[in-house]
Design an enzyme around this catalytic site. Structure first.
Site, PDB file in Angstrom:
ATOM      1  N   HIS A   1     -98.476  21.138 -18.047  1.00  0.00           N
ATOM      2  CA  HIS A   1     -99.440  20.225 -17.396  1.00  0.00           C
ATOM      3  C   HIS A   1     -99.762  19.029 -18.298  1.00  0.00           C
ATOM      4  CE1 HIS A   1    -102.262  20.794 -13.829  1.00  0.00           C
ATOM      5  NE2 HIS A   1    -102.757  19.725 -14.361  1.00  0.00           N
TER       6      HIS A   1
ATOM      7  N   ASP B   1    -100.254  26.604 -13.276  1.00  0.00           N
ATOM      8  CA  ASP B   1    -100.806  26.683 -14.650  1.00  0.00           C
ATOM      9  C   ASP B   1    -102.260  26.214 -14.692  1.00  0.00           C
ATOM     10  OD1 ASP B   1     -99.155  23.598 -15.814  1.00  0.00           O
ATOM     11  OD2 ASP B   1    -100.643  23.981 -14.262  1.00  0.00           O
TER      12      ASP B   1
ATOM     13  N   TYR C   1    -102.424  22.106  -5.199  1.00  0.00           N
ATOM     14  CA  TYR C   1    -103.412  23.008  -5.795  1.00  0.00           C
ATOM     15  C   TYR C   1    -103.830  23.907  -4.637  1.00  0.00           C
ATOM     16  CZ  TYR C   1    -104.245  20.590 -10.260  1.00  0.00           C
ATOM     17  OH  TYR C   1    -104.131  20.064 -11.524  1.00  0.00           O
TER      18      TYR C   1
HETATM   19  C1  LIG Z   1    -101.472  12.638 -17.112  1.00  0.00           C
HETATM   20  C2  LIG Z   1    -101.965  13.499 -15.993  1.00  0.00           C
HETATM   21  C3  LIG Z   1    -101.244  14.660 -15.676  1.00  0.00           C
HETATM   22  C4  LIG Z   1    -101.661  15.481 -14.628  1.00  0.00           C
HETATM   23  C5  LIG Z   1    -102.833  15.127 -13.884  1.00  0.00           C
HETATM   24  C6  LIG Z   1    -103.554  13.965 -14.179  1.00  0.00           C
HETATM   25  C7  LIG Z   1    -103.123  13.154 -15.233  1.00  0.00           C
HETATM   26  C8  LIG Z   1    -103.895  11.920 -15.558  1.00  0.00           C
HETATM   27  N1  LIG Z   1    -103.286  16.007 -12.882  1.00  0.00           N
HETATM   28  S1  LIG Z   1    -104.770  16.677 -13.174  1.00  0.00           S
HETATM   29  O1  LIG Z   1    -105.746  15.631 -13.293  1.00  0.00           O
HETATM   30  O2  LIG Z   1    -105.102  17.604 -12.150  1.00  0.00           O
HETATM   31  O3  LIG Z   1    -104.563  17.375 -14.458  1.00  0.00           O
HETATM   32  C9  LIG Z   1    -102.344  16.799 -12.292  1.00  0.00           C
HETATM   33  C10 LIG Z   1    -102.512  17.322 -10.959  1.00  0.00           C
HETATM   34  O4  LIG Z   1    -103.387  16.877 -10.201  1.00  0.00           O
HETATM   35  N2  LIG Z   1    -101.658  18.298 -10.559  1.00  0.00           N
HETATM   36  C11 LIG Z   1    -100.611  18.756 -11.342  1.00  0.00           C
HETATM   37  O5  LIG Z   1     -99.856  19.647 -10.942  1.00  0.00           O
HETATM   38  N3  LIG Z   1    -100.387  18.209 -12.584  1.00  0.00           N
HETATM   39  C12 LIG Z   1    -101.203  17.228 -13.045  1.00  0.00           C
HETATM   40  N4  LIG Z   1    -100.928  16.603 -14.233  1.00  0.00           N
HETATM   41  C13 LIG Z   1     -99.753  17.061 -15.039  1.00  0.00           C
HETATM   42  C14 LIG Z   1     -98.486  16.277 -14.684  1.00  0.00           C
HETATM   43  O6  LIG Z   1     -97.996  16.664 -13.413  1.00  0.00           O
HETATM   44  C15 LIG Z   1     -97.368  16.543 -15.690  1.00  0.00           C
HETATM   45  O7  LIG Z   1     -97.238  17.936 -15.885  1.00  0.00           O
HETATM   46  C16 LIG Z   1     -97.641  15.852 -17.023  1.00  0.00           C
HETATM   47  O8  LIG Z   1     -98.251  14.600 -16.817  1.00  0.00           O
HETATM   48  C17 LIG Z   1     -96.334  15.632 -17.782  1.00  0.00           C
HETATM   49  O9  LIG Z   1     -96.597  15.123 -19.043  1.00  0.00           O
HETATM   50  P1  LIG Z   1     -96.541  13.555 -19.411  1.00  0.00           P
HETATM   51  O10 LIG Z   1     -97.799  12.952 -18.869  1.00  0.00           O
HETATM   52  O11 LIG Z   1     -96.493  13.568 -20.910  1.00  0.00           O
HETATM   53  O12 LIG Z   1     -95.306  12.973 -18.806  1.00  0.00           O
END
Ligand SMILES: Cc1cc2c(cc1C)[n+](S(=O)(=O)[O-])c1c(=O)[nH]c(=O)nc-1n2C[C@H](O)[C@H](O)[C@H](O)COP(=O)(O)O
Length: 501
Positions: A363, A272, A244
């Site tokens: 995401h 995104d 990020y």
């Molecule tokens: C489930 C989950 C996903 C997060 C995630 C945290 C969780 C609990 N977090 S978030 O808190 O900020 O949204 C990140 C993150 O730190 N950085 C990121 O690039 N994607 C984040 N993602 C998105 C992740 O990298 C994938 O794009 C997404 O999880 C793929 O979908 P599935 O969970 O269905 O496999």
């Protein structure tokens, strides 16, 4: 003499307890005392959650959300007050809530790991045994969660055109992703706050990724420190960094160059999330915990009620744009991927900017709701890249909703090099620890080998676009024609007389 009493000179619980107000706020974390009075208004999670632990031991609440080196990194040294004799600290006897008692009962009765036959089984178990805030954070998607559901159902709109009479005696499901040889074309994608689900956090995923020879993408918002996750790497295990981008580019530059120095092999810039989405299940649980409803705080102009995610991500720079890509090139030699690209025009721009790859992703449905699934965008992108002879100019990955090896195979048939998987490994880890993640990865390997045989492919290169039918891929609402005649025949209430009507 310190030899006799190791606690000589330590602060006592009583010393700390005197500083339990906004005017003077001391907390204990991991047996050390900190004066956080001046830090209160700057805390991304708002002052209230800290004040809840003013004069007390805050370690339990602090642990899942903050990498261990946070205080060293962000609290000035003169506020580090030194060790506390923990024998003198009155530990709060936390009355187990009825809800927690029920959860403990459910944990006693949870299914044995062997009963989990697919990735969705882990989600079912996790929903029953995880603490509410942890389940809410992992399972939530943005707004109405339409995209989160679409990510998974989009794979059901793509159908196979299997080949028969192909010699599939020996099937090889290994491949390379970003020049790294992996056992199977998936990687553990970046998901924040691993310690919400498991006390050890992201290092559990590191160990499982090593065991199954797949890549781990390290999240910026990990619970473990970056170095803890890298230190947990074994042998020539490959890790990537999800970034990020911070408003303070100096901080970003330090993170990226430190990652490169520690042998991380790829930089994945998340594009995104200029602001984190509204994950309402996550927000709701924040209100349940009175201490963290940090709305009403003096001089605090950021709405902190958006759950953990929004609070800990206020550093993200919404001004990030294409003009910044050359700067990233100037600070690192690592290959650069853009994570969260969602239309072919941006893939073409990424090629123009000389970016090494993109992750077609929304995401996990946690950002813009009603954005299209990664697999649907892939079906849009690849034919155009092929048309222009650009398909080898950039490496394409996708993520979102991958729950079966058939989902992985569909993505590869369409031209992706591999897929990222998030929630399934979080749920497996939260419910069963590393054995759970190991089993989830092994299940995918078994499914992959079987489905490669059934589609008529002996190796990954044999997976080609003609093996899938994507004619329904763009339909977001697929109605099934009502077959009333057949329905009549099957409706037990219809008698032969009715047929004469
Ligand atoms: C489930 C989950 C996903 C997060 C995630 C945290 C969780 C609990 N977090 S978030 O808190 O900020 O949204 C990140 C993150 O730190 N950085 C990121 O690039 N994607 C984040 N993602 C998105 C992740 O990298 C994938 O794009 C997404 O999880 C793929 O979908 P599935 O969970 O269905 O496999």
């Amino acid at each position: 003499d310190p030899g006799e009493n190791p606690h000589v000179g330590d602060l006592t619980g009583e010393d700390i307890a005197k500083h339990n107000s906004r005017e003077s706020c001391w907390v204990i974390v991991h047996g050390k005392a900190y004066d956080v009075t001046e830090f209160l208004p700057e805390h991304p999670g708002g002052p209230k959650i800290i004040l809840k632990y003013a004069g007390k031991d805050a370690t339990e609440e602090y642990e899942p959300i903050h990498p261990p080196d946070t205080l060293d990194k962000f609290l000035p040294k003169d506020k580090h007050l030194g060790p506390v004799n923990m024998d003198t600290v009155q530990q709060e006897i936390k009355e187990e809530s009825p809800e927690e008692k029920e959860r403990q009962e459910r944990i006693k009765k949870m299914p044995k790991l062997e009963v989990c036959y697919n990735l969705m089984d882990f989600e079912t178990v996790a929903r029953h045994v995880m603490k509410k805030p942890a389940w809410a954070y992992y399972s939530s998607g943005a707004d109405d969660e339409i995209t989160m559901r679409e990510n998974h159902s989009a794979f059901h709109k793509i159908w196979f055109r299997p080949k028969v009479l192909v010699d599939v005696k020996n099937v090889d499901i290994s491949t390379t992703m970003l020049a790294t040889k992996v056992d199977i074309p998936f990687y553990v994608t970046a998901t924040a706050l691993g310690k919400l689900g498991h006390p050890e956090g992201e290092v559990v995923l590191t160990r499982a990724a090593h065991k199954h020879n797949v890549v781990q993408m390290i999240p910026t918002l990990a619970s473990c420190s970056f170095d803890e996750i890298v230190d947990a790497r074994q042998g020539d295990q490959v890790q990537w960094l999800q970034l990020y981008v911070n408003k303070d580019r100096e901080i970003t530059k330090k993170i990226v160059q430190h990652a490169e120095a520690r042998g991380v092999r790829g930089l994945y810039i998340t594009v995104d999330a200029p602001q984190l989405g509204r994950r309402e299940k996550d927000m709701r649980t924040k209100f349940d915990d009175s201490g963290s409803n940090v709305q009403s705080t003096s001089g605090d102009n950021v709405d902190r009620s958006q759950g953990a995610a929004r609070a800990i991500s206020s550093f993200i720079d919404p001004s990030l744009s294409w003009k910044d890509i050359p700067w990233f090139r100037s600070i690192t030699k690592m290959p650069i991927f853009l994570k969260g690209v969602q239309r072919v025009e941006d893939v073409l721009k990424a090629i123009e900017c000389g970016v090494d790859g993109v992750v077609l992703s929304n995401h996990g449905g946690r950002q813009l709701d009603t954005a299209r699934s990664g697999i649907e965008v892939l079906a849009e992108v690849m034919p155009i890249l092929r048309e222009r002879g650009l398909q080898d100019k950039i490496e394409i990955l996708i993520d979102g909703g991958v729950r079966r090896a058939t989902d992985i195979i569909k993505a590869l048939c369409l031209g992706a090099k591999g897929v990222g998987i998030g929630r399934p490994f979080l749920f497996a880890m939260s419910a069963y620890g590393q054995p759970g993640v190991d089993r989830a990865m092994q299940l995918l390997k078994d499914e992959m080998a079987m489905n490669m045989r059934l589609i008529g492919a002996a190796k990954i290169e044999d997976l080609t676009p003609d093996m899938v039918d994507i004619s329904s891929a763009r339909s977001h609402f697929v109605t099934q024609p009502e077959d009333t005649l057949a329905k009549r025949a099957y409706d037990a209430l219809i008698t032969p007389n009715d047929m004469l009507k």
